[in-house]
Motif scaffolding. Sequence first.
Motif, PDB file in Angstrom:
ATOM      1  N   VAL A 168       0.836  -1.234   0.050  1.00  0.00           N
ATOM      2  CA  VAL A 168       0.088   0.138   0.014  1.00  0.00           C
ATOM      3  C   VAL A 168       0.766   1.296   0.039  1.00  0.00           C
ATOM      4  O   VAL A 168       1.818   1.339   0.953  1.00  0.00           O
ATOM      5  N   PHE A 169       0.692   2.031  -0.841  1.00  0.00           N
ATOM      6  CA  PHE A 169       1.562   3.298  -1.240  1.00  0.00           C
ATOM      7  C   PHE A 169       0.612   4.519  -0.739  1.00  0.00           C
ATOM      8  O   PHE A 169      -0.377   4.783  -1.280  1.00  0.00           O
ATOM      9  N   LEU A 170       1.191   5.512   0.015  1.00  0.00           N
ATOM     10  CA  LEU A 170       0.741   6.772   0.067  1.00  0.00           C
ATOM     11  C   LEU A 170       1.456   7.723  -0.539  1.00  0.00           C
ATOM     12  O   LEU A 170       2.703   7.975  -0.611  1.00  0.00           O
ATOM     13  N   GLY A 228      -2.728   2.264  -4.324  1.00  0.00           N
ATOM     14  CA  GLY A 228      -1.997   3.367  -4.016  1.00  0.00           C
ATOM     15  C   GLY A 228      -3.358   4.590  -3.599  1.00  0.00           C
ATOM     16  O   GLY A 228      -4.362   3.975  -3.898  1.00  0.00           O
ATOM     17  N   ILE A 229      -2.824   5.522  -2.615  1.00  0.00           N
ATOM     18  CA  ILE A 229      -3.699   6.365  -2.029  1.00  0.00           C
ATOM     19  C   ILE A 229      -3.110   7.769  -2.248  1.00  0.00           C
ATOM     20  O   ILE A 229      -2.049   7.837  -1.839  1.00  0.00           O
ATOM     21  N   GLU A 230      -3.996   8.715  -2.972  1.00  0.00           N
ATOM     22  CA  GLU A 230      -3.410   9.951  -3.413  1.00  0.00           C
ATOM     23  C   GLU A 230      -4.334  10.916  -2.435  1.00  0.00           C
ATOM     24  O   GLU A 230      -5.609  10.831  -2.316  1.00  0.00           O
ATOM     25  N   ILE A 231      -3.658  11.585  -1.559  1.00  0.00           N
ATOM     26  CA  ILE A 231      -4.190  12.799  -0.656  1.00  0.00           C
ATOM     27  C   ILE A 231      -3.772  13.918  -1.403  1.00  0.00           C
ATOM     28  O   ILE A 231      -2.975  14.478  -1.725  1.00  0.00           O
ATOM     29  N   ARG A 283       7.103  -5.674   1.824  1.00  0.00           N
ATOM     30  CA  ARG A 283       5.598  -5.891   1.549  1.00  0.00           C
ATOM     31  C   ARG A 283       4.716  -5.224   2.849  1.00  0.00           C
ATOM     32  O   ARG A 283       4.785  -5.906   3.545  1.00  0.00           O
ATOM     33  N   GLY A 284       4.199  -4.018   2.788  1.00  0.00           N
ATOM     34  CA  GLY A 284       3.491  -3.571   3.691  1.00  0.00           C
ATOM     35  C   GLY A 284       3.120  -1.785   3.354  1.00  0.00           C
ATOM     36  O   GLY A 284       2.876  -1.901   2.235  1.00  0.00           O
ATOM     37  N   LEU A 285       3.323  -1.193   4.180  1.00  0.00           N
ATOM     38  CA  LEU A 285       2.901   0.297   3.809  1.00  0.00           C
ATOM     39  C   LEU A 285       3.985   1.054   3.778  1.00  0.00           C
ATOM     40  O   LEU A 285       4.775   1.061   4.685  1.00  0.00           O
TER      41      LEU A 285
END
Length: 303
Positions: free
Chosen positions: A103-105, A177-180, A275-277
């Motif tokens: 998971v990518f921020l 992916g999470i885009e802020i 493998r993680g955040l």
Amino acid sequence: MILKKGDTGDAVEAVQARLGIKTDGIFGPRTEAAVKQFQRSRQLEDDGIVGPLTAAALGLNLEEFLTTDIQDSIRTTADGLLIHTSYLDKDEYLSGPTDKFYVFLHHTAGGHDPYATIRSWNNDDRGRIATQFVVGNRSVRGDTTHDGEVVECFPDEGWAYHLGKNNSSLLHPHSIGIEICNYGWVDPRGGKFYTYVNSVLPDDQVIDLGFEFRGFRYFHKYSEAQIGAVHQLLKEIRRRHDQVNLHAGLVEWIETQSPAEAFDFKPEACNGKIRGLLTHANTRKDKTDCSPQPLLIDMLRNL
């Protein structure tokens, strides 16, 4: 079916057309104000919500706009987070399916509106570049319509390119992916704070890290609503993908390293070994997303 501020789609466009205002399909403050004015003119409760009575007065049957297509739905997670869906065209992402391990921020390096971000991806010519989720922010003028709003732009089994060059063929297809929505670093000049596009941020939307991260000390502040939404979204991702270990990577690093070090480039992350955040900056030396802000760090410690 009712329509209210924050909703999007064909039904909103139909309401806007009947009101004689711009038909962009986004139920924002202007649409809400126009609805209230119309309600007052018809001696209806001026709550700004298009329910059965207001719809009838407009000559609309909102039920005609209902669909079984998930593209037009809103999901509510176990924690009560609303996840809106505004799917990209099918040629703007890869259908998969793929298992997810990372998971990518990110931050968008742009404005507050998550739908505008998704529209730009849909309309550009860069290829299948996107993240699955986008989290809205308050505007520089203080409009909170999209603050903390989560929008999903392709289904779980899909994927898109969002990291640029890295050293592992696994990262793109097997990551979420999470885009802020956030401008990123800001430049203090003449008593004001300027974004990289030379727009001015109000002082209360700027954070001083107290140290330099990637050469910058001042950043566009993540809002409380955004970080709260990201917290709930990460827990939802963990429920959807039980193979995702959110405590590996960034969450471990913030306990043993300084914030600047924890959020910095990690060769093992770039190589796909963690493998993680992670953040985008963990895999790229030329990126500043995400910045190590206290609110974000506190949230990560409470995952």
